[in-house]
Design an enzyme around this catalytic site. Sequence first.
Site, short mmCIF file in Angstrom:
data_model
loop_
_atom_site.label_atom_id
_atom_site.label_comp_id
_atom_site.label_asym_id
_atom_site.label_seq_id
_atom_site.Cartn_x
_atom_site.Cartn_y
_atom_site.Cartn_z
N GLY A 1 0.98 -1.50 -0.12
CA GLY A 1 -0.11 -0.14 0.01
C GLY A 1 0.73 1.24 0.05
N HIS B 1 4.51 2.18 -7.88
CA HIS B 1 3.68 1.21 -7.92
C HIS B 1 2.65 1.30 -9.28
CE1 HIS B 1 4.20 1.65 -3.42
NE2 HIS B 1 4.61 0.32 -3.72
N ASP C 1 13.90 -2.40 -5.01
CA ASP C 1 14.29 -3.40 -4.03
C ASP C 1 14.80 -4.43 -4.88
OD1 ASP C 1 12.78 -2.47 -1.56
OD2 ASP C 1 11.28 -2.55 -2.88
N GLU D 1 12.55 -2.79 -9.26
CA GLU D 1 14.08 -3.04 -9.30
C GLU D 1 14.47 -2.23 -7.99
OE1 GLU D 1 15.63 -2.47 -12.94
OE2 GLU D 1 15.37 -4.57 -13.70
N GLN E 1 15.66 -7.93 -3.04
CA GLN E 1 14.24 -8.68 -2.72
C GLN E 1 13.93 -9.27 -4.21
OE1 GLN E 1 10.55 -7.03 -0.85
NE2 GLN E 1 10.06 -6.42 -3.01
N SER F 1 7.50 4.39 -0.78
CA SER F 1 6.35 4.97 0.31
C SER F 1 6.94 5.85 1.39
CB SER F 1 5.76 3.86 0.72
OG SER F 1 5.46 2.78 -0.29
O1 PAF Z 1 8.25 -4.78 -1.69
C1 PAF Z 1 7.26 -4.75 -1.10
O2 PAF Z 1 6.32 -3.71 -1.09
C2 PAF Z 1 7.01 -5.72 -0.18
O3 PAF Z 1 8.19 -6.26 0.31
C3 PAF Z 1 6.20 -6.90 -0.78
C4 PAF Z 1 6.92 -7.64 -2.00
C5 PAF Z 1 4.89 -6.29 -1.09
C6 PAF Z 1 6.13 -8.14 0.25
O4 PAF Z 1 5.01 -7.70 1.41
#
Ligand code: PAF
Length: 282
Positions: A31, A37, A150, A148, A153, A186
């Site tokens: 969110g 996003h 993150d 990218e 991640q 965010s």
């Molecule tokens: O990147 C994010 O916003 C979060 O780490 C994710 C992938 C939505 C998991 O909660």
Amino acid sequence: MKLVHTINELRAELEIQRKEGKKIGLVPTMGALHEGHASLVRRAVAENDVVVVSDFVNPTQFNDKNDLLKYPRTLEADCELLDKEGADYVFAPSVEEIYPEPDTRQFSYAPLDTVMEGKFRPGHFNGVCQVVSKLFMIVEPDTAYFGEKDFQQLAIIREMVKQMNFPLQIVGCPIIREVDGLALSSRNARLTVEQRQQALNISKILFLSKDFAASHTVEETQAFVEGAIAAAEGLELEYFELVDGTTLQKISSWGETDYAVGCITVFCGDVRLIDNIKYKEL
Ligand code: PAF
């Protein structure tokens, strides 16, 4: 666009879509949506018949409880943005819906998850893998979209998908920046006007370092970034690492890899900001 809060309702909806042969795209988010996003959602809308956006602040990925408490929650504004961008479903479950019981699963993708964020945020990627794997099992998407920004991640999720044989494709999408270069996050909402100006130096220094790197060694580039951040007012470096973009292991010369990325984490006041830059791309 439908706002759905339960797994059963979402599964029932998606079963119908799947039976009709529709291709399903998933954009996982926590969110507090911004243009970064929105760019993921636009891509998902362009490449799928049905787009699900999850909007869930996942408690298991916060190693700092204060950070979890302060995380912005803006579901109403998020829904407005998502409706405009053409998403079909917003999945906004409660914590109990996702974790009816504590998730005891342990995900370990060393050495990808032991460096950088993994070192400074113990348990963070375990929490990310817990929630993302649940989302994959609930939504069963054909394609899932991640930013990218993150960078680590994204590499870990790609590895999880391989190791767990999830039948889906992962799409990494480029960092979206403000016109002045600040990477959208965010967390930027928590910066004061003064801190916002100070934070701008993170991307400025990264861009400068790319030019610098063209005629300097990895070691010199590392020192350049570290020195510039130390000299910048209001910024405190947590780490800057020059890594191979696939293995995330440190490099010591540019010739070692065709994919060199600099990953940085900086505190601006108590706001932790991350960014990255590609020095060499595949
Ligand atoms: O990147 C994010 O916003 C979060 O780490 C994710 C992938 C939505 C998991 O909660």
